[in-house]
Design a protein around this motif. Structure first.
Motif, short mmCIF file in Angstrom:
data_model
loop_
_atom_site.label_atom_id
_atom_site.label_comp_id
_atom_site.label_asym_id
_atom_site.label_seq_id
_atom_site.Cartn_x
_atom_site.Cartn_y
_atom_site.Cartn_z
N GLU A 1 -29.85 25.77 8.32
CA GLU A 1 -30.22 27.16 8.57
C GLU A 1 -29.95 27.50 10.03
OE1 GLU A 1 -33.79 27.46 5.22
OE2 GLU A 1 -34.29 27.52 7.35
N THR A 2 -29.61 28.74 10.28
CA THR A 2 -29.20 29.13 11.64
C THR A 2 -30.00 30.30 12.20
OG1 THR A 2 -27.50 30.60 10.70
CG2 THR A 2 -26.83 28.33 11.29
N ARG A 3 -31.20 30.54 11.66
CA ARG A 3 -32.04 31.62 12.20
C ARG A 3 -33.49 31.18 12.23
NH1 ARG A 3 -32.95 37.56 9.49
NH2 ARG A 3 -33.75 36.24 7.83
N LEU A 4 -34.17 31.49 13.32
CA LEU A 4 -35.59 31.19 13.47
C LEU A 4 -36.31 32.52 13.69
CD1 LEU A 4 -36.97 28.23 15.57
CD2 LEU A 4 -38.23 30.36 15.35
N ARG A 5 -37.24 32.84 12.79
CA ARG A 5 -37.92 34.15 12.82
C ARG A 5 -39.39 34.00 13.17
NH1 ARG A 5 -37.61 38.04 8.15
NH2 ARG A 5 -37.30 39.61 9.77
N VAL A 6 -39.85 34.87 14.07
CA VAL A 6 -41.23 34.83 14.57
C VAL A 6 -41.85 36.21 14.44
CG1 VAL A 6 -42.69 34.30 16.56
CG2 VAL A 6 -40.52 33.08 16.25
N TRP A 7 -43.12 36.24 14.08
CA TRP A 7 -43.87 37.50 14.07
C TRP A 7 -45.08 37.36 14.97
CZ3 TRP A 7 -47.17 39.50 9.35
CH2 TRP A 7 -47.67 40.79 9.63
N SER A 8 -45.18 38.25 15.95
CA SER A 8 -46.37 38.38 16.79
C SER A 8 -47.15 39.58 16.26
CB SER A 8 -45.98 38.58 18.26
OG SER A 8 -47.10 38.89 19.05
N ALA A 9 -48.17 39.31 15.44
CA ALA A 9 -48.94 40.37 14.78
C ALA A 9 -50.12 40.76 15.66
CB ALA A 9 -49.42 39.88 13.42
N GLY A 10 -50.22 42.05 15.96
CA GLY A 10 -51.24 42.49 16.91
C GLY A 10 -50.80 42.13 18.31
N CYS A 11 -49.56 42.52 18.64
CA CYS A 11 -48.92 42.04 19.89
C CYS A 11 -49.35 42.82 21.12
CB CYS A 11 -47.41 42.09 19.75
SG CYS A 11 -46.73 43.78 19.74
N SER A 12 -50.12 43.89 20.96
CA SER A 12 -50.57 44.72 22.07
C SER A 12 -49.38 45.19 22.89
CB SER A 12 -51.58 43.95 22.93
OG SER A 12 -52.14 44.76 23.92
N THR A 13 -49.38 44.96 24.21
CA THR A 13 -48.35 45.52 25.09
C THR A 13 -47.15 44.60 25.26
OG1 THR A 13 -49.80 44.76 26.89
CG2 THR A 13 -49.81 47.11 26.39
N GLY A 14 -47.03 43.56 24.43
CA GLY A 14 -45.80 42.81 24.36
C GLY A 14 -45.72 41.49 25.10
N GLU A 15 -46.76 41.14 25.86
CA GLU A 15 -46.70 39.90 26.62
C GLU A 15 -46.54 38.68 25.73
OE1 GLU A 15 -49.17 42.61 29.39
OE2 GLU A 15 -48.69 42.44 27.26
N GLU A 16 -47.22 38.66 24.59
CA GLU A 16 -47.13 37.50 23.71
C GLU A 16 -45.72 37.32 23.11
OE1 GLU A 16 -50.29 35.97 20.79
OE2 GLU A 16 -48.95 37.13 19.50
N PRO A 17 -45.15 38.32 22.45
CA PRO A 17 -43.81 38.10 21.91
C PRO A 17 -42.77 37.78 22.97
CG PRO A 17 -44.45 40.40 21.67
CD PRO A 17 -45.67 39.65 22.06
N TYR A 18 -42.89 38.36 24.16
CA TYR A 18 -41.96 38.03 25.23
C TYR A 18 -42.15 36.59 25.69
CZ TYR A 18 -40.27 42.85 25.79
OH TYR A 18 -39.68 44.07 25.59
N SER A 19 -43.39 36.14 25.77
CA SER A 19 -43.66 34.75 26.16
C SER A 19 -43.03 33.78 25.17
CB SER A 19 -45.17 34.50 26.24
OG SER A 19 -45.80 35.30 27.21
N VAL A 20 -43.23 34.06 23.88
CA VAL A 20 -42.66 33.20 22.83
C VAL A 20 -41.14 33.24 22.90
CG1 VAL A 20 -42.47 32.85 20.35
CG2 VAL A 20 -44.68 33.47 21.35
#
Length: 274
Positions: A104-123
């Motif tokens: 497989e060639t794709r890795l998918r992540v969901w940051s649920a309740g991400c607020s202002t975006g610091e968490e998804p950007y960190s990941v």
């Protein structure tokens, strides 16, 4: 002086908010709901709770604004070091090995309740650094707060908001400008932000990693279980769930497996097919 939020009003509004979002207001945080309603009535230029109740029932956009106002948007980059150590030293190597095994060639992540975006950007920063370039990275950040999502999409943060970002990531992925820091396009392009109410199915499927930290504490047990079951449905057969350090799935009778690593406790979905 007449009471602003009567017992009847409190029951009416907290039932509405619960039915729309799963967010539960107990008697102990009644004052929070009252202060948020005062703010909304001023902004909506109405003095009557009854009139405002009718307004939010006929105007979906005002309903979204109300739900936005009653959420708590507390976050920071790389929040909870132990979680990111677990991600770096255990989860990412395991997921990469699994991708290789399945071709497989794709890795998918969901940051649920991400607020202002610091968490998804960190990941996204950590994945960009550690995942081989032939595996595509997709991070989805969702929240019930439209104001928070706009900040996340912009990707610009004051200097005091980037405390905690590892030095190498500061140099690689953040650009100093206008008294703050801009997330570079290399990372911004990995993250997509979208409005989502955890009361509903996100429509996402095939997720390898879900972060939903310090969100479930605002739900009562039935709403928590419904949300967790929807996470299960959205996730791959070999995937991981991170929830807040003060949150737990114990006693919830879910299908997730509790996993204690050297750094933190998380949950995983691990299905084997024969």
């Amino acid at each position: 002086m007449a009471e602003f939020l009567t017992d009847t009003d409190f029951e009416k509004y907290r039932s509405l908010i619960y039915n729309e979002s799963g967010i539960h207001f107990s008697n102990s945080n009644r004052s929070i709901l009252e202060s948020r309603l005062r703010e909304r009535l001023r902004s909506a230029k109405t003095e009557s709770l009854t009139e405002y109740y009718e307004m939010i029932n006929r105007d979906p956009e005002e309903m979204k604004v109300l739900l936005d106002s009653v959420t708590t948007n507390l976050t920071r980059f790389f929040r909870n070091t132990a979680h990111f150590q677990t991600l770096e030293y255990y989860v990412i190597p395991d997921l990469v090995a699994e991708k290789r095994k399945r071709n497989e060639t794709r890795l998918r992540v969901w940051s649920a309740g991400c607020s202002t975006g610091e968490e998804p950007y960190s990941v996204a920063m950590m994945l960009r650094d550690l995942v081989p370039p032939d595996i595509a990275i997709e991070v989805i950040g969702s929240d019930i707060s439209l104001k928070s999502l706009m900040i996340g999409k912009e990707g610009f943060y004051p200097e005091n908001r980037v405390v905690g970002v590892p030095e190498k990531y500061m140099e690689l992925y953040l650009e100093k400008k206008n008294g703050g820091y801009q997330v570079r396009d290399e990372i911004r392009n990995l993250v997509k932000f979208d409005y989502h109410n955890l009361k509903n199915d996100s429509g996402l499927r095939g997720l390898d990693l879900v972060f939903c930290r310090n969100v479930l504490i605002y739900f009562d047990e039935p709403a928590q279980k419904s949300a967790v079951n929807r996470f299960w449905d959205a996730m791959n057969s070999h995937s991981y769930l991170f929830i807040g350090h003060s949150e737990s799935l114990f006693g919830m009778n879910t299908q997730f497996e509790f996993l204690k690593t050297d750094w933190a406790c998380i949950y995983r979905k691990f299905l084997t097919f024969t």
